[in-house]
Design an enzyme around this catalytic site. Structure first.
Site, short mmCIF file in Angstrom:
data_model
loop_
_atom_site.label_atom_id
_atom_site.label_comp_id
_atom_site.label_asym_id
_atom_site.label_seq_id
_atom_site.Cartn_x
_atom_site.Cartn_y
_atom_site.Cartn_z
N ASN A 95 62.92 -5.81 28.78
CA ASN A 95 62.16 -6.96 28.31
C ASN A 95 61.66 -7.68 29.55
O ASN A 95 62.44 -8.34 30.23
CB ASN A 95 63.06 -7.88 27.46
CG ASN A 95 62.37 -9.18 27.09
OD1 ASN A 95 61.16 -9.34 27.29
ND2 ASN A 95 63.13 -10.13 26.55
N TRP A 96 60.39 -7.48 29.82
CA TRP A 96 59.86 -8.04 31.07
C TRP A 96 59.68 -9.55 31.03
O TRP A 96 59.45 -10.17 32.05
CB TRP A 96 58.51 -7.37 31.39
CG TRP A 96 58.64 -6.00 31.99
CD1 TRP A 96 59.79 -5.28 32.18
CD2 TRP A 96 57.56 -5.18 32.48
NE1 TRP A 96 59.50 -4.07 32.77
CE2 TRP A 96 58.15 -3.98 32.96
CE3 TRP A 96 56.19 -5.34 32.56
CZ2 TRP A 96 57.37 -2.95 33.51
CZ3 TRP A 96 55.42 -4.32 33.11
CH2 TRP A 96 56.01 -3.15 33.58
N LYS A 97 59.73 -10.14 29.84
CA LYS A 97 59.50 -11.58 29.70
C LYS A 97 58.16 -11.97 30.33
O LYS A 97 57.21 -11.21 30.20
CB LYS A 97 60.69 -12.36 30.27
CG LYS A 97 62.02 -11.85 29.68
CD LYS A 97 63.22 -12.70 29.99
CE LYS A 97 64.46 -12.10 29.34
NZ LYS A 97 65.65 -12.91 29.54
N HIS A 121 63.90 -13.23 19.94
CA HIS A 121 64.59 -13.43 21.21
C HIS A 121 65.05 -14.89 21.34
O HIS A 121 64.36 -15.81 20.90
CB HIS A 121 63.68 -13.07 22.38
CG HIS A 121 64.43 -12.97 23.67
ND1 HIS A 121 64.77 -14.08 24.41
CD2 HIS A 121 64.97 -11.90 24.30
CE1 HIS A 121 65.47 -13.68 25.47
NE2 HIS A 121 65.61 -12.37 25.42
N GLU A 168 65.04 -16.90 23.69
CA GLU A 168 64.10 -17.79 24.38
C GLU A 168 63.02 -18.28 23.42
O GLU A 168 62.53 -19.40 23.53
CB GLU A 168 63.50 -17.08 25.60
CG GLU A 168 64.53 -16.98 26.72
CD GLU A 168 64.39 -15.76 27.61
OE1 GLU A 168 63.34 -15.11 27.60
OE2 GLU A 168 65.38 -15.45 28.32
N GLU A 183 72.59 -10.47 21.95
CA GLU A 183 72.42 -11.10 23.25
C GLU A 183 73.06 -12.49 23.23
O GLU A 183 72.43 -13.47 22.79
CB GLU A 183 70.92 -11.25 23.58
CG GLU A 183 70.18 -9.92 23.65
CD GLU A 183 68.93 -10.03 24.50
OE1 GLU A 183 68.80 -9.19 25.40
OE2 GLU A 183 68.12 -10.94 24.30
N GLY A 225 70.25 -14.08 31.74
CA GLY A 225 69.67 -14.59 32.98
C GLY A 225 70.63 -15.42 33.80
O GLY A 225 70.24 -16.08 34.75
N SER A 285 72.35 -10.00 31.16
CA SER A 285 72.81 -9.64 32.51
C SER A 285 73.37 -8.23 32.59
O SER A 285 74.27 -7.96 33.40
CB SER A 285 73.83 -10.67 33.02
OG SER A 285 73.26 -11.97 33.04
N GLY A 329 66.74 -7.57 30.84
CA GLY A 329 65.75 -8.49 31.38
C GLY A 329 65.51 -8.22 32.85
O GLY A 329 64.78 -7.30 33.22
N GLY A 330 66.14 -9.00 33.70
CA GLY A 330 65.91 -8.94 35.15
C GLY A 330 65.94 -7.53 35.74
O GLY A 330 65.06 -7.17 36.54
P1 13P Z 1 68.82 -10.61 31.57
O1 13P Z 1 69.12 -9.12 31.61
O2 13P Z 1 67.87 -11.04 32.65
O3 13P Z 1 70.05 -11.43 31.48
O4 13P Z 1 68.00 -10.86 30.20
C1 13P Z 1 68.52 -10.33 29.03
C2 13P Z 1 67.51 -10.52 27.96
O5 13P Z 1 67.24 -11.62 27.54
C3 13P Z 1 66.83 -9.33 27.45
O6 13P Z 1 66.10 -9.63 26.31
#
Ligand code: 13P
Length: 255
Positions: free
Chosen positions: A13-15, A98, A100, A170, A176, A216, A237-238
């Protein structure tokens, strides 16, 4: 061992990261590194990167997804994108719910349900995110929150449509933050989700649903998390913004 009944899926998930040009470069870097994956490999990218991502991934085992979808087919919904717009761009996956989106953009269990239904009706594979906040975990209601979020998100989803559903557990406090859930916490959360699915669709069906862990997950901890019975993949994510790290996670899921 029921894990063999389920597809392992690693999704990035590149956000809000990467321009189209950066998208092309990163996917070209990833392609050879994940070519031998024995799991499904997905990258969910910003809307403006979709065309570049689909083009760059052509002929490879990388599938492209979007990060959200609106529930209406068309009309006056400034800033939103419909399921038909996504499928017309050869998008195969989409994320809904998600944390967020829930936290910063006012999405609710009900709108997550509507968005998921629109995606499924359009034939998109839908990664529905659920997860408790730190406060909810401390209050001892993690199981109830995960059960409620899962059941409302799946309202009116048929057993046939459920075949295109992936749930991503999640925990909000692990996203994050660098603070990963322990493998036991991830397995337990995923089990709560599976039990909620079993309540509605029966245990046999629930055993076939891919449930990812996200929060994470990285090159260093993926193998342990993915070794758990109920952890069928990851939503990353990251670490999905770095080709090498992402490929190590893909390799861990391929074992
Ligand atoms: P991180 O891997 O950066 O913690 O993000 C997880 C996430 O929200 C994937 O959708």
């Amino acid at each position: 061992m029921n894990k063999s009944k389920r597809n392992a899926v690693i999704a990035g998930n590149w956000k809000m990261n990467n321009t189209p040009e950066q998208t092309t470069a990163l996917i070209n870097e990833m392609k050879p590194l994940v070519a031998n994956a024995d799991c499904d490999v997905v990258l969910c990218v910003p809307f403006v990167d979709i065309v570049a991502a689909v083009e760059a991934a052509k002929g490879s085992n990388i599938k492209i997804g979007a990060e959200n979808v609106h529930f209406e087919a068309k009309g006056a919904f400034t800033g939103e994108v419909s399921a038909e717009m996504l499928t017309a761009c050869n998008v195969e996956y989409v994320i809904t719910g998600h944390s967020e989106r829930r936290q910063y953009f006012g999405e609710t269990n009900e709108t997550v349900n509507l968005r998921s239904l629109a995606a499924l009706n359009a034939g998109l594979k839908t990664i529905i995110c659920v997860g408790e906040t730190l406060e909810q975990r401390k209050q001892g209601v993690t199981k109830e929150i995960l059960s409620m979020q899962t059941k409302i998100a799946l309202k009116d989803v048929t057993a046939e449509q459920l075949k295109n559903v992936i749930i991503a557990y999640e925990p909000v406090w692990a996203i994050g933050t660098g603070e990963t859930a322990t493998a036991e916490q991830a397995d337990e959360g995923n089990k709560f989700v599976r039990d909620a699915i079993a309540d509605v669709y029966g245990a046999d069906v629930a055993e076939t649903v891919t449930i990812q862990y996200g929060g994470s997950m990285n090159a260093g901890n993926a193998e342990e998390l993915l070794s758990k019975e109920n952890v069928d993949g990851g939503l990353i994510g990251g670490a999905s913004l770095k080709a090498k790290d992402f490929s190590i996670i893909v390799a861990a899921a391929s074992k």
